[in-house]
Design a protein around this motif. Structure first.
Motif, PDB file in Angstrom:
ATOM      1  N   ARG A  32       0.834  -1.205   0.000  1.00  0.00           N
ATOM      2  CA  ARG A  32       0.000   0.000   0.000  1.00  0.00           C
ATOM      3  C   ARG A  32       0.866   1.252   0.000  1.00  0.00           C
ATOM      4  O   ARG A  32       0.592   2.199  -0.725  1.00  0.00           O
ATOM      5  CB  ARG A  32      -0.938  -0.011   1.201  1.00  0.00           C
ATOM      6  CG  ARG A  32      -2.018  -1.044   1.092  1.00  0.00           C
ATOM      7  CD  ARG A  32      -2.982  -0.966   2.270  1.00  0.00           C
ATOM      8  NE  ARG A  32      -3.716  -2.198   2.334  1.00  0.00           N
ATOM      9  CZ  ARG A  32      -3.712  -3.023   3.358  1.00  0.00           C
ATOM     10  NH1 ARG A  32      -3.035  -2.745   4.438  1.00  0.00           N
ATOM     11  NH2 ARG A  32      -4.408  -4.133   3.327  1.00  0.00           N
ATOM     12  N   GLU A  60      -9.176   2.743  -2.070  1.00  0.00           N
ATOM     13  CA  GLU A  60      -9.958   1.549  -1.758  1.00  0.00           C
ATOM     14  C   GLU A  60      -9.439   0.793  -0.540  1.00  0.00           C
ATOM     15  O   GLU A  60     -10.139  -0.046   0.009  1.00  0.00           O
ATOM     16  CB  GLU A  60      -9.984   0.625  -2.972  1.00  0.00           C
ATOM     17  CG  GLU A  60     -10.734   1.228  -4.145  1.00  0.00           C
ATOM     18  CD  GLU A  60     -10.627   0.400  -5.406  1.00  0.00           C
ATOM     19  OE1 GLU A  60     -10.080  -0.719  -5.352  1.00  0.00           O
ATOM     20  OE2 GLU A  60     -11.084   0.880  -6.450  1.00  0.00           O
ATOM     21  N   ASN A  61      -8.220   1.071  -0.118  1.00  0.00           N
ATOM     22  CA  ASN A  61      -7.631   0.399   1.044  1.00  0.00           C
ATOM     23  C   ASN A  61      -7.748   1.303   2.271  1.00  0.00           C
ATOM     24  O   ASN A  61      -7.267   2.429   2.245  1.00  0.00           O
ATOM     25  CB  ASN A  61      -6.147   0.099   0.796  1.00  0.00           C
ATOM     26  CG  ASN A  61      -5.964  -0.925  -0.285  1.00  0.00           C
ATOM     27  OD1 ASN A  61      -6.542  -1.995  -0.233  1.00  0.00           O
ATOM     28  ND2 ASN A  61      -5.170  -0.587  -1.289  1.00  0.00           N
ATOM     29  N   PRO A  62      -8.355   0.823   3.353  1.00  0.00           N
ATOM     30  CA  PRO A  62      -8.499   1.655   4.545  1.00  0.00           C
ATOM     31  C   PRO A  62      -7.169   2.224   5.061  1.00  0.00           C
ATOM     32  O   PRO A  62      -7.130   3.341   5.561  1.00  0.00           O
ATOM     33  CB  PRO A  62      -9.130   0.715   5.574  1.00  0.00           C
ATOM     34  CG  PRO A  62      -9.849  -0.296   4.758  1.00  0.00           C
ATOM     35  CD  PRO A  62      -9.010  -0.475   3.511  1.00  0.00           C
ATOM     36  N   GLN A  65      -6.406   5.186   2.681  1.00  0.00           N
ATOM     37  CA  GLN A  65      -7.551   5.935   2.186  1.00  0.00           C
ATOM     38  C   GLN A  65      -7.351   7.448   2.268  1.00  0.00           C
ATOM     39  O   GLN A  65      -7.647   8.165   1.309  1.00  0.00           O
ATOM     40  CB  GLN A  65      -8.812   5.534   2.957  1.00  0.00           C
ATOM     41  CG  GLN A  65     -10.064   6.164   2.418  1.00  0.00           C
ATOM     42  CD  GLN A  65     -11.293   5.722   3.188  1.00  0.00           C
ATOM     43  OE1 GLN A  65     -11.223   5.492   4.391  1.00  0.00           O
ATOM     44  NE2 GLN A  65     -12.404   5.606   2.493  1.00  0.00           N
ATOM     45  N   VAL A  96     -16.673  11.192   5.165  1.00  0.00           N
ATOM     46  CA  VAL A  96     -15.891  10.024   5.585  1.00  0.00           C
ATOM     47  C   VAL A  96     -14.958  10.346   6.751  1.00  0.00           C
ATOM     48  O   VAL A  96     -14.858   9.572   7.696  1.00  0.00           O
ATOM     49  CB  VAL A  96     -15.074   9.459   4.391  1.00  0.00           C
ATOM     50  CG1 VAL A  96     -14.228   8.274   4.823  1.00  0.00           C
ATOM     51  CG2 VAL A  96     -15.998   9.076   3.248  1.00  0.00           C
ATOM     52  N   ALA A  97     -14.282  11.469   6.666  1.00  0.00           N
ATOM     53  CA  ALA A  97     -13.225  11.751   7.647  1.00  0.00           C
ATOM     54  C   ALA A  97     -13.310  13.177   8.213  1.00  0.00           C
ATOM     55  O   ALA A  97     -12.369  13.958   8.080  1.00  0.00           O
ATOM     56  CB  ALA A  97     -11.864  11.520   6.995  1.00  0.00           C
ATOM     57  N   ASN A 100     -10.333  14.098  10.455  1.00  0.00           N
ATOM     58  CA  ASN A 100      -8.970  13.890   9.967  1.00  0.00           C
ATOM     59  C   ASN A 100      -8.343  15.231   9.625  1.00  0.00           C
ATOM     60  O   ASN A 100      -8.748  15.900   8.671  1.00  0.00           O
ATOM     61  CB  ASN A 100      -8.954  12.964   8.754  1.00  0.00           C
ATOM     62  CG  ASN A 100      -7.538  12.627   8.368  1.00  0.00           C
ATOM     63  OD1 ASN A 100      -6.814  13.454   7.837  1.00  0.00           O
ATOM     64  ND2 ASN A 100      -7.132  11.408   8.673  1.00  0.00           N
TER      65      ASN A 100
END
Length: 144
Positions: A32, A60-62, A65, A96-97, A100
């Motif tokens: 990743r 697509e990968n947590p 992301q 989503v975040a 963050n």
């Protein structure tokens, strides 16, 4: 923008270091990080289609992301689709975040780059509420 790039590269290097120091990280975790590094390299070479494809894979990968979404939005803007880049990042931050700080700081940068200082100031105020003592947040105050 240079500060943002250094921060991103530092985060990627820390991810790579974590893979080598902590055996609980899998080869997939290292892959990743390599995807993000390859995407950033393609972006720097102005190979926007390749960079966009790689960043979409990272989204697509947590584990990647956040950095993947930031990179995707930035690359879309750099390739001439500023509206789509901004929409991608705003949706990510809002839906989503929302907590963050890195995504919110990237949104501030993008809003400023697109000539929207009022919206950037509102995002900065939100960032200050989240982590006002965080040095990159304090540094943004001088730019907005």
């Amino acid at each position: 923008m240079a500060l943002f790039f250094r921060l991103e590269m530092t985060l990627l290097a820390l991810g790579t270091l974590a893979v080598s120091v902590f055996p609980s990280f899998s080869a997939a975790d290292e892959s990743r990080s390599e995807t993000l590094i390859a995407a950033r390299a393609a972006e720097r070479e102005s190979d926007f289609p390749k960079a966009i494809e790689l960043y979409k894979s990272a989204v697509e990968n947590p584990a990647t992301q956040v950095q993947g979404t930031i990179g995707l939005a930035r690359t879309l803007a750099e390739s001439g689709d500023g509206a789509q880049g901004l929409q991608t990042l705003q949706s990510f931050v809002n839906e989503v975040a929302p907590f963050n700080i890195d995504a919110r700081l990237a949104l501030i940068d993008m809003l400023l780059a697109q000539g929207n200082p009022n919206a950037a100031m509102k995002e900065l105020q939100r960032a200050e509420k989240l982590r006002g003592s965080y040095a990159p947040v304090r540094e943004k105050r001088g730019f907005v």
